[in-house]
Scaffold this motif. Sequence first.
Motif, PDB file in Angstrom:
ATOM      1  N   GLN A 243       0.863  -1.186   0.000  1.00  0.00           N
ATOM      2  CA  GLN A 243       0.000   0.000   0.000  1.00  0.00           C
ATOM      3  C   GLN A 243       0.892   1.226   0.000  1.00  0.00           C
ATOM      4  O   GLN A 243       1.898   1.264   0.708  1.00  0.00           O
ATOM      5  CB  GLN A 243      -0.896  -0.014   1.248  1.00  0.00           C
ATOM      6  N   VAL A 244       0.525   2.246  -0.782  1.00  0.00           N
ATOM      7  CA  VAL A 244       1.330   3.475  -0.827  1.00  0.00           C
ATOM      8  C   VAL A 244       0.554   4.707  -0.366  1.00  0.00           C
ATOM      9  O   VAL A 244       1.141   5.777  -0.204  1.00  0.00           O
ATOM     10  CB  VAL A 244       1.910   3.720  -2.241  1.00  0.00           C
ATOM     11  N   ASP A 247      -0.880   5.735   3.725  1.00  0.00           N
ATOM     12  CA  ASP A 247       0.496   5.582   4.172  1.00  0.00           C
ATOM     13  C   ASP A 247       1.049   4.289   3.590  1.00  0.00           C
ATOM     14  O   ASP A 247       0.318   3.463   3.051  1.00  0.00           O
ATOM     15  CB  ASP A 247       0.613   5.605   5.710  1.00  0.00           C
ATOM     16  N   THR A 248       2.356   4.129   3.667  1.00  0.00           N
ATOM     17  CA  THR A 248       3.011   3.009   2.992  1.00  0.00           C
ATOM     18  C   THR A 248       3.195   1.833   3.944  1.00  0.00           C
ATOM     19  O   THR A 248       3.732   1.994   5.037  1.00  0.00           O
ATOM     20  CB  THR A 248       4.372   3.442   2.431  1.00  0.00           C
ATOM     21  N   GLU A 250       4.021  -2.590   3.643  1.00  0.00           N
ATOM     22  CA  GLU A 250       4.180  -3.834   2.881  1.00  0.00           C
ATOM     23  C   GLU A 250       3.008  -4.747   3.241  1.00  0.00           C
ATOM     24  O   GLU A 250       2.732  -4.981   4.421  1.00  0.00           O
ATOM     25  CB  GLU A 250       5.499  -4.524   3.239  1.00  0.00           C
ATOM     26  N   SER A 334       3.189   7.010  -7.347  1.00  0.00           N
ATOM     27  CA  SER A 334       3.016   5.945  -6.357  1.00  0.00           C
ATOM     28  C   SER A 334       4.248   5.052  -6.284  1.00  0.00           C
ATOM     29  O   SER A 334       4.659   4.612  -5.202  1.00  0.00           O
ATOM     30  CB  SER A 334       1.780   5.101  -6.691  1.00  0.00           C
ATOM     31  N   LEU A 338       6.698   4.381  -2.909  1.00  0.00           N
ATOM     32  CA  LEU A 338       7.162   3.091  -2.396  1.00  0.00           C
ATOM     33  C   LEU A 338       8.688   3.039  -2.366  1.00  0.00           C
ATOM     34  O   LEU A 338       9.287   2.514  -1.411  1.00  0.00           O
ATOM     35  CB  LEU A 338       6.591   1.957  -3.239  1.00  0.00           C
ATOM     36  N   TYR A 341      10.016   4.916   0.670  1.00  0.00           N
ATOM     37  CA  TYR A 341       9.849   4.111   1.881  1.00  0.00           C
ATOM     38  C   TYR A 341      10.934   3.038   1.979  1.00  0.00           C
ATOM     39  O   TYR A 341      11.595   2.891   3.016  1.00  0.00           O
ATOM     40  CB  TYR A 341       8.464   3.470   1.874  1.00  0.00           C
ATOM     41  N   LYS A 408       6.828   7.050   5.300  1.00  0.00           N
ATOM     42  CA  LYS A 408       5.588   6.292   5.165  1.00  0.00           C
ATOM     43  C   LYS A 408       4.453   7.090   4.536  1.00  0.00           C
ATOM     44  O   LYS A 408       3.497   6.520   4.024  1.00  0.00           O
ATOM     45  CB  LYS A 408       5.114   5.818   6.546  1.00  0.00           C
ATOM     46  N   THR A 409       4.532   8.413   4.604  1.00  0.00           N
ATOM     47  CA  THR A 409       3.397   9.217   4.155  1.00  0.00           C
ATOM     48  C   THR A 409       3.895  10.553   3.664  1.00  0.00           C
ATOM     49  O   THR A 409       5.071  10.876   3.792  1.00  0.00           O
ATOM     50  CB  THR A 409       2.392   9.408   5.316  1.00  0.00           C
TER      51      THR A 409
END
Length: 415
Positions: A243-244, A247-248, A250, A334, A338, A341, A408-409
């Motif tokens: 997910q990106v 927030d990111t 895995e 996106s 990732l 992160y 993360k964000t």
Amino acid sequence: MKVGLNPVLNDVNIDAHQTSSQRQLSMSIRAIADAPSRNVPLNLCLILDHSGSMAGRPLETVKQAAGRLVERLSQGDRLSVVVFDHRAKVLVSNQVIDNPATIKRQIALLKADGGTAIDEGLKLGIEEMAKGKREAISQAFLLTDGENEHGDNNRCLKLAELAASYNLTVNTLGFGDRWNQDILERIADAGGGTLSHIAKPEQVLDEFGKLFNRIQSVGLTNSYLLLELMPQVRLAELKPIAQVAPDTIELPVQKEGDRFLVRLGDLMTDLERVVLANLYIGQMPEGKQTIARLQIRYDDPGVDRTGLLSELIPVEANFVPNYQPVFNPQVQKSILALAKYRQTQLAETKLQQGDRVGAATMLQTAAKTALQMGDKNAATVLQTSATRLQEGQELSDSDRKKTRIVSKTVLQSDS
């Protein structure tokens, strides 16, 4: 409520002569109000650290923020409050809000004392939240300012996973600079929630408010992505889905029959979840070809129904003899999110191994990536940390936490 699901490839064109091509599939997912539905009650549990280190202004601001949340709850909403030091106790048992003033008085009497046992607080909080989960949106705010010195971090993670399996979402808030970044992030990830950093006491009201706004927009719960790939298509072997946004994270992938299953958790009406899948696509005949089919399985508390399925959506690619790339700028952004992160994660690993030069280099790379995606605030934070390492300085606890949060964000300009 229904599900909005929009899949987009980073490049819809594929060279028909290539035996294998790599593509990133972006999936934007949200809840959409398709007709008036009943107002679903909120089942909120506050799990608050009141250990000795919270004494003074920290605890006073947390009590004030908790009181403000009580005021914002609507008729029919439920609340429970669990507090912990090296033990845990129920301060307010799970109940429908009918006398907010009494609850606020109970919270206001809270004093700081003792050590920290996060898992004890989390266990009691989950038990209280479970009492009011029926036909409600269940969310926990877990706040702490310290290490889990009297508890077991592995137990925390198992409890967060247990909460998620019961459709209970756990959000974490780290207060100050001494809390354990890894464990609070992992609790939030496992519990389907989000991690917030409260650097200073004056930020408590704002961070509680932001998180409350977010959970108020939850429309659907317990959602899963169902991904069916055509025989010529496969997922990348290492970290294939993440997910990106917002927030990111895995995302773990499971197999369910012929499909892949990915837990997403809550779906919000005003905030999309954006998920990236890394695909390898084999040769197919020229023209438009279906490479995957997507569906979301979810619960709708607004109509008290579970295991609903969204429309099955095909993903098509255009196999062309004279390949010209057509990159989608939003998916490219996106991909960069990732990368930012993962580059920051690599920097942390190198720092833990004592490789300061390698860590600084990776943080610089992450800063450049942030600039590419237009995230100037993150670029500043990441470059500042890189420069400090290059100059032989240590990264403070605050530096490390800010670095992780921006990885993360997208950092808000007022942070």
